[in-house]
Write a protein that holds these residues in place. Sequence first.
Motif, short mmCIF file in Angstrom:
data_model
loop_
_atom_site.label_atom_id
_atom_site.label_comp_id
_atom_site.label_asym_id
_atom_site.label_seq_id
_atom_site.Cartn_x
_atom_site.Cartn_y
_atom_site.Cartn_z
N ASP A 106 0.85 -1.19 0.00
CA ASP A 106 0.00 0.00 0.00
C ASP A 106 0.88 1.24 0.00
OD1 ASP A 106 -1.97 -1.86 0.38
OD2 ASP A 106 -2.32 -1.37 2.48
N VAL A 107 0.42 2.28 -0.69
CA VAL A 107 1.07 3.59 -0.64
C VAL A 107 0.05 4.57 -0.07
CG1 VAL A 107 2.22 5.41 -1.92
CG2 VAL A 107 2.53 3.03 -2.61
N VAL A 108 0.36 5.12 1.09
CA VAL A 108 -0.56 6.01 1.80
C VAL A 108 -0.04 7.44 1.72
CG1 VAL A 108 -1.74 6.47 3.98
CG2 VAL A 108 -1.10 4.12 3.38
N PHE A 109 -0.87 8.35 1.22
CA PHE A 109 -0.53 9.76 1.14
C PHE A 109 -1.24 10.49 2.27
CE2 PHE A 109 -0.25 7.97 -3.10
CZ PHE A 109 0.95 8.47 -3.58
N ARG A 110 -0.47 11.18 3.11
CA ARG A 110 -1.04 11.89 4.26
C ARG A 110 -0.65 13.36 4.23
NH1 ARG A 110 -2.39 8.19 8.38
NH2 ARG A 110 -1.42 6.12 8.16
N ASN A 111 -1.43 14.14 4.96
CA ASN A 111 -1.04 15.50 5.31
C ASN A 111 -0.02 15.38 6.43
OD1 ASN A 111 -1.00 18.04 6.84
ND2 ASN A 111 -2.66 18.68 5.49
N SER A 112 1.22 15.80 6.19
CA SER A 112 2.28 15.59 7.17
C SER A 112 2.06 16.37 8.45
CB SER A 112 3.64 15.97 6.56
OG SER A 112 3.66 17.34 6.18
N GLN A 113 1.24 17.43 8.42
CA GLN A 113 1.02 18.24 9.60
C GLN A 113 -0.13 17.73 10.46
OE1 GLN A 113 0.62 22.20 7.97
NE2 GLN A 113 2.84 22.50 7.85
N THR A 114 -1.19 17.21 9.81
CA THR A 114 -2.35 16.74 10.56
C THR A 114 -2.41 15.22 10.67
OG1 THR A 114 -3.79 16.61 8.61
CG2 THR A 114 -3.63 18.74 9.73
N VAL A 145 -1.97 -4.54 -10.62
CA VAL A 145 -3.32 -4.04 -10.38
C VAL A 145 -3.21 -2.95 -9.31
CG1 VAL A 145 -5.67 -4.59 -9.66
CG2 VAL A 145 -4.32 -6.28 -10.93
N VAL A 146 -3.75 -1.77 -9.63
CA VAL A 146 -3.69 -0.63 -8.71
C VAL A 146 -5.11 -0.22 -8.35
CG1 VAL A 146 -2.75 1.67 -8.30
CG2 VAL A 146 -1.63 0.15 -9.95
N ALA A 147 -5.45 -0.32 -7.08
CA ALA A 147 -6.76 0.11 -6.59
C ALA A 147 -6.57 1.41 -5.82
CB ALA A 147 -7.38 -0.95 -5.69
N GLU A 148 -7.34 2.45 -6.19
CA GLU A 148 -7.20 3.76 -5.56
C GLU A 148 -8.39 4.05 -4.65
OE1 GLU A 148 -6.43 8.48 -6.62
OE2 GLU A 148 -6.77 7.03 -8.23
N TYR A 149 -8.06 4.40 -3.42
CA TYR A 149 -9.06 4.81 -2.43
C TYR A 149 -8.81 6.29 -2.16
CZ TYR A 149 -9.40 -0.24 -1.82
OH TYR A 149 -9.55 -1.59 -2.04
N GLU A 150 -9.65 7.15 -2.71
CA GLU A 150 -9.34 8.58 -2.75
C GLU A 150 -9.32 9.24 -1.38
OE1 GLU A 150 -11.95 10.38 -5.54
OE2 GLU A 150 -11.05 9.40 -7.27
N ASP A 151 -10.24 8.83 -0.48
CA ASP A 151 -10.26 9.47 0.83
C ASP A 151 -9.65 8.60 1.93
OD1 ASP A 151 -12.14 7.53 1.07
OD2 ASP A 151 -13.85 8.85 1.41
N GLY A 152 -9.25 7.39 1.57
CA GLY A 152 -8.62 6.51 2.54
C GLY A 152 -9.58 5.92 3.55
N LYS A 153 -10.89 6.09 3.36
CA LYS A 153 -11.86 5.63 4.35
C LYS A 153 -12.80 4.56 3.81
CE LYS A 153 -11.84 10.15 6.65
NZ LYS A 153 -12.65 11.34 7.02
N THR A 154 -13.22 4.70 2.57
CA THR A 154 -14.21 3.78 2.01
C THR A 154 -13.58 2.43 1.73
OG1 THR A 154 -13.72 4.59 -0.21
CG2 THR A 154 -15.56 5.62 0.97
N ALA A 155 -14.40 1.36 1.84
CA ALA A 155 -13.92 0.01 1.63
C ALA A 155 -13.84 -0.34 0.15
CB ALA A 155 -14.84 -0.98 2.34
N THR A 156 -14.57 0.41 -0.68
CA THR A 156 -14.60 0.14 -2.12
C THR A 156 -13.70 1.14 -2.85
OG1 THR A 156 -16.89 -0.64 -1.94
CG2 THR A 156 -16.07 -0.10 -4.14
#
Length: 212
Positions: free
Chosen positions: A151-159, A185-196
């Motif tokens: 997994d590659v997780v993109f975060r706001n480094s400050q929050t 195969v790359v699955a993108e979860y835009e908000d990091g919260k939804t299961a789909t």
Amino acid sequence: MAIQSTAEILFQTAYEGRYTWDENFPGYAADVQLLQEGEVYTGKIQIDRNLNVEITGVADKQIEAGIDIHLQEIITRCQGSNFQTSSSENEFSLGNPAETVFVKGENTDSQYQIRNQKICQEIRVMGRMSLEINSEQFLDTDSGYIPSAYDVVFRNSQTGDVNSILKFTDTYQKFGNYYILTKQVVAEYEDGKTATPQSITEFVYSNIQLLE
């Protein structure tokens, strides 16, 4: 001659244990399919022995650019590099738990989790963005390990808020003496919260031929 720290030895062992192409890698050619949002794009690719990329036959220029980025990522992962050359200016220190290694470089600071002599996690902070790579499965070859599910997780480094997550599943096959990616195969979860996932992209490489 400087004495290596425990942290540097721990990281070097995991770093040098990765699978990479050797100096005799001849390059390869393949057919490519990119499947995205119900559309299928096809073309041909070639990576030569000097790791130059050539893409032909892809009608959509934006898709061609996406395939090029993907191939550059493959090269970055598989290209061999000398640890002493690439890390000579870095500073290494141990964290908590004991297999956490902090690497301080000239341009960025990184944090790694080492388990079973493999790099299982990498965290890099770049300004307001934090990039976290978590490797969950590996392909163990006769020449080193390759992350195959991560997994590659993109975060706001400050929050610390998650902006998006990309989940990768990679398939490799051995051709001659070399392992080459045949499918991703790359699955993108835009908000990091939804299961789909919001989108799924597939790169499929077939008719792979090592170059003479």
